[in-house]
Design a protein around this motif. Structure first.
Motif, short mmCIF file in Angstrom:
data_model
loop_
_atom_site.label_atom_id
_atom_site.label_comp_id
_atom_site.label_asym_id
_atom_site.label_seq_id
_atom_site.Cartn_x
_atom_site.Cartn_y
_atom_site.Cartn_z
N LYS A 48 0.81 -1.22 0.00
CA LYS A 48 0.00 0.00 0.00
C LYS A 48 0.84 1.26 0.00
CE LYS A 48 -0.64 -0.18 5.04
NZ LYS A 48 -1.61 -0.39 6.11
N GLY A 49 2.16 1.15 0.22
CA GLY A 49 3.01 2.34 0.23
C GLY A 49 2.92 3.12 -1.07
N VAL A 50 2.88 2.39 -2.18
CA VAL A 50 2.77 3.03 -3.50
C VAL A 50 1.39 3.68 -3.64
CG1 VAL A 50 2.83 2.65 -6.00
CG2 VAL A 50 4.39 1.39 -4.52
N LEU A 51 0.37 2.97 -3.17
CA LEU A 51 -1.02 3.45 -3.34
C LEU A 51 -1.30 4.70 -2.50
CD1 LEU A 51 -3.70 2.81 -4.74
CD2 LEU A 51 -4.29 1.35 -2.79
N ILE A 52 -0.71 4.76 -1.31
CA ILE A 52 -0.94 5.92 -0.44
C ILE A 52 -0.55 7.21 -1.16
CG2 ILE A 52 -0.10 7.12 1.64
CD1 ILE A 52 0.14 4.35 2.97
N TYR A 53 0.62 7.20 -1.80
CA TYR A 53 1.14 8.43 -2.41
C TYR A 53 0.62 8.68 -3.81
CZ TYR A 53 4.34 8.45 1.53
OH TYR A 53 4.87 8.46 2.81
N SER A 54 0.29 7.60 -4.56
CA SER A 54 -0.21 7.80 -5.92
C SER A 54 -1.70 8.11 -5.92
CB SER A 54 0.07 6.56 -6.78
OG SER A 54 -0.56 5.43 -6.21
N ALA A 55 -2.42 7.59 -4.92
CA ALA A 55 -3.84 7.91 -4.67
C ALA A 55 -4.80 7.37 -5.73
CB ALA A 55 -4.03 9.43 -4.52
N SER A 56 -4.33 6.51 -6.63
CA SER A 56 -5.26 5.86 -7.56
C SER A 56 -4.66 4.54 -8.02
CB SER A 56 -5.54 6.74 -8.78
OG SER A 56 -4.45 6.73 -9.68
N TYR A 57 -5.55 3.61 -8.41
CA TYR A 57 -5.07 2.31 -8.89
C TYR A 57 -4.28 2.45 -10.18
CZ TYR A 57 -7.85 -0.38 -5.51
OH TYR A 57 -8.34 -0.95 -4.36
N GLY A 58 -4.75 3.28 -11.09
CA GLY A 58 -4.10 3.42 -12.39
C GLY A 58 -2.67 3.92 -12.26
N LEU A 59 -2.49 5.02 -11.52
CA LEU A 59 -1.15 5.60 -11.37
C LEU A 59 -0.24 4.67 -10.58
CD1 LEU A 59 0.74 7.96 -11.89
CD2 LEU A 59 -0.14 9.06 -9.80
N SER A 60 -0.79 3.97 -9.60
CA SER A 60 0.05 3.07 -8.80
C SER A 60 0.61 1.94 -9.66
CB SER A 60 -0.73 2.49 -7.61
OG SER A 60 -1.72 1.59 -8.03
N LEU A 61 -0.22 1.41 -10.59
CA LEU A 61 0.28 0.35 -11.48
C LEU A 61 1.36 0.89 -12.42
CD1 LEU A 61 -3.03 -1.56 -12.34
CD2 LEU A 61 -1.14 -2.37 -10.93
N VAL A 62 1.19 2.12 -12.89
CA VAL A 62 2.22 2.75 -13.75
C VAL A 62 3.53 2.85 -12.97
CG1 VAL A 62 2.90 4.91 -14.89
CG2 VAL A 62 0.58 4.01 -15.19
N ILE A 63 3.43 3.23 -11.70
CA ILE A 63 4.64 3.39 -10.88
C ILE A 63 5.30 2.04 -10.62
CG2 ILE A 63 5.39 3.99 -8.53
CD1 ILE A 63 3.48 6.44 -8.80
N TRP A 64 4.51 0.99 -10.42
CA TRP A 64 5.09 -0.35 -10.27
C TRP A 64 5.85 -0.76 -11.53
CZ3 TRP A 64 5.98 -3.04 -6.07
CH2 TRP A 64 5.19 -2.85 -4.93
N VAL A 65 5.33 -0.41 -12.70
CA VAL A 65 6.00 -0.73 -13.97
C VAL A 65 7.30 0.06 -14.08
CG1 VAL A 65 5.85 -0.54 -16.49
CG2 VAL A 65 3.87 -1.36 -15.19
N ILE A 66 7.24 1.37 -13.77
CA ILE A 66 8.45 2.21 -13.85
C ILE A 66 9.52 1.69 -12.87
CG2 ILE A 66 9.39 4.52 -13.38
CD1 ILE A 66 6.66 5.64 -14.32
N GLY A 67 9.09 1.32 -11.66
CA GLY A 67 10.03 0.76 -10.67
C GLY A 67 10.68 -0.51 -11.18
N GLY A 68 9.89 -1.35 -11.85
CA GLY A 68 10.43 -2.59 -12.41
C GLY A 68 11.46 -2.32 -13.50
N LEU A 69 11.15 -1.37 -14.39
CA LEU A 69 12.07 -1.04 -15.49
C LEU A 69 13.37 -0.45 -14.94
CD1 LEU A 69 9.55 0.52 -18.06
CD2 LEU A 69 10.70 -1.71 -18.21
N PHE A 70 13.26 0.43 -13.94
CA PHE A 70 14.45 1.02 -13.34
C PHE A 70 15.32 -0.06 -12.70
CE2 PHE A 70 16.50 2.70 -9.47
CZ PHE A 70 17.34 3.64 -10.05
N SER A 71 14.69 -1.01 -12.01
CA SER A 71 15.43 -2.09 -11.37
C SER A 71 16.11 -2.98 -12.40
CB SER A 71 14.49 -2.92 -10.49
OG SER A 71 13.92 -2.10 -9.49
#
Length: 465
Positions: A48-71
């Motif tokens: 939920k750490g990502v969801l707290i700050y992104s505040a929406s399901y759509g943006l949180s999934l985008v951030i999970w993808v970006i985090g994966g690509l960066f890693s």
């Protein structure tokens, strides 16, 4: 560097000693180590750490993808570093090679004093809590019970890894399979729910998304912390069979697996649970199981415990090799670089790591200590990859079995600057404490390594052996 002049000839290759750690880690073991350390309890307990700050399901999934690509970018850089500098020790070894002994020692000191023992203590406590929670369904488990079980867990895994390297890798394989299987159960359940029409939560999925750059930065930071652990195999480079092939291949296999699992697991959570349910939950996977798995919901708390156990095992393997290499380079007491002559395991380094973790189990608010090393973690990770760029310039003709375009390390280093700045901005006090902990290694380096042996305090000379 004065203090380790006797070790300067070791910088290019592992020391040619009569006793060396055996190459016993296969490609499959390598994949299990990386996946097992990356997938800790976080994806089960607190995505939920990502969801707290992104505040929406759509943006949180985008951030999970970006985090994966960066890693993936960081892991590919480490694949090049690991096949160019064929020494165990990961970022410590790479910083030592690129920037010399002083900065490498500070990296080692930070790991020894805070990063490794704190993270292992926290994982062990989380494991113990999930193990005893069913016995205390209506209240908090007893403090002493959780700490004693955590201590027993650390001691048992230390014994297993001291006995034989194969025992440690076999434990890793089994627990990695178990946690991946549990996540696949969650993913399949989520897909079934989506097929049954549970798509309400994905309608207008970007509605209410945060537009504050600070919040988005913190959401990305949270995602990247969940992806940390992709450098695990670089801690044991010298023990990998055919490392020029198997190290980059293990990274190339592991990273897509973890990224896809993380994204699909979150999709499954989002299909069943609304935003308020996720943010209110202390263990999202358990809440998900209670909503979907009925009488079989007990599987998930067990899976969380198994996940912690496997993650702790990978962390113990990596940390013990870090201390082993640090001792071999003259930065820690000589005893820590000893190897058992029959079992070929670094038993003193494993015992030292165990003692440090047990000490931190006695700290009541050990979870608070995690906040102190975010700054140091990303600073040294970025510095090790900056060393990759520096070595390209300094030693352009050096053999590199895997050679990336420089775009990868440049992008990672730019992002690392951002990751160092985020905790300084958002968590200034804890970051400054973390910096102070790192800088406390400066007098230790000066007295124990920089000074010639004849001028060192007798107690330090005796300790370094």
């Amino acid at each position: 560097m004065n203090g380790s002049a006797g070790h300067s000839s070791h910088l290019l290759e592992p020391p040619k000693e009569c006793m060396q750690l055996k190459k016993e880690i296969s490609l499959l073991n390598g994949v299990s180590l990386i996946v097992g350390n990356m997938i800790g309890s976080g994806i089960f307990v607190s995505p939920k750490g990502v969801l707290i700050y992104s505040a929406s399901y759509g943006l949180s999934l985008v951030i999970w993808v970006i985090g994966g690509l960066f890693s993936v970018v960081g892991a590919l850089c480490y694949a090049e570093l690991g096949t160019t500098i064929t020494k165990s020790g990961a970022s410590y070894a790479y910083i030592l090679e690129s920037f010399g002994g002083f900065i490498a020692f500070i990296r080692l000191w930070t790991s020894l004093l805070i990063i490794e023992p704190t993270s292992q203590a926290v994982i062990a406590i989380t494991f113990a809590n999930y193990l005893v929670q069913p016995l205390f369904p209506t209240c908090e488990p007893p403090y002493a019970a959780a700490r004693l079980i955590a201590a027993a867990c650390i001691c048992l895994l230390t014994f297993i890894n001291s006995a034989y390297v194969k025992w440690g890798t076999r434990v890793q394989d089994i627990f990695t399979y178990a946690k991946v299987a549990a996540l696949i159960i969650i993913i399949i359940t989520g897909i079934v729910k989506l097929c049954q029409g549970y798509t309400t939560n994905f309608e207008s999925s970007f509605q209410g998304s945060s537009t504050d750059p600070g919040d988005i930065a913190l959401a990305l930071y949270s995602a990247l912390f969940s992806y940390s652990g992709w450098d695990t195999l670089n801690f044991v480079t010298e023990e990998i069979k055919n490392p020029e092939r198997n190290l980059p291949l293990a990274i190339a296999i592991s990273m897509p697996i973890v990224t896809i699992i993380y994204i699909l697991t979150n999709v499954a959570y989002y299909a069943v649970l609304d935003v308020s349910a996720i943010l209110a939950s202390d263990a999202v996977a358990v809440t998900f199981a209670d909503h979907t798995l009925g009488v079989m919901s007990w599987i998930i708390p067990i899976a969380v415990a198994l996940s912690c156990y496997g993650g702790l095992n990978a962390s113990i393997i990596a940390a013990s090799r870090l201390f082993f290499v640090g001792s071999r380079e003259g930065h820690l007491p000589d005893a820590l670089s000893m190897i058992h002559i029959q079992r070929f395991t670094p038993i003193p380094a494993l015992i030292f790591n165990c003692i440090m973790s047990l000490i931190y189990l006695t700290v009541e608010d050990v979870f608070q200590l995690i906040n102190y090393y975010s700054f140091s973690y990303w600073f040294f990770m970025g510095l090790s990859i900056a060393g990759q760029i520096y070595l390209r310039w300094k030693e352009p003709d050096r053999p590199r079995p895997l050679k990336l375009t420089l775009l990868y390390p440049v992008v990672f280093c730019l992002c690392a600057v951002f990751l160092v700045a985020v905790p300084l901005y958002s968590d200034t006090i804890n970051s400054l404490i973390g910096i102070a902990i790192a800088l406390s290694g400066v007098p230790v380096y000066f007295l124990g390594i920089y000074l010639p042996e004849s001028k060192r305090p007798p107690m330090i000379t005796k300790l370094l052996g």
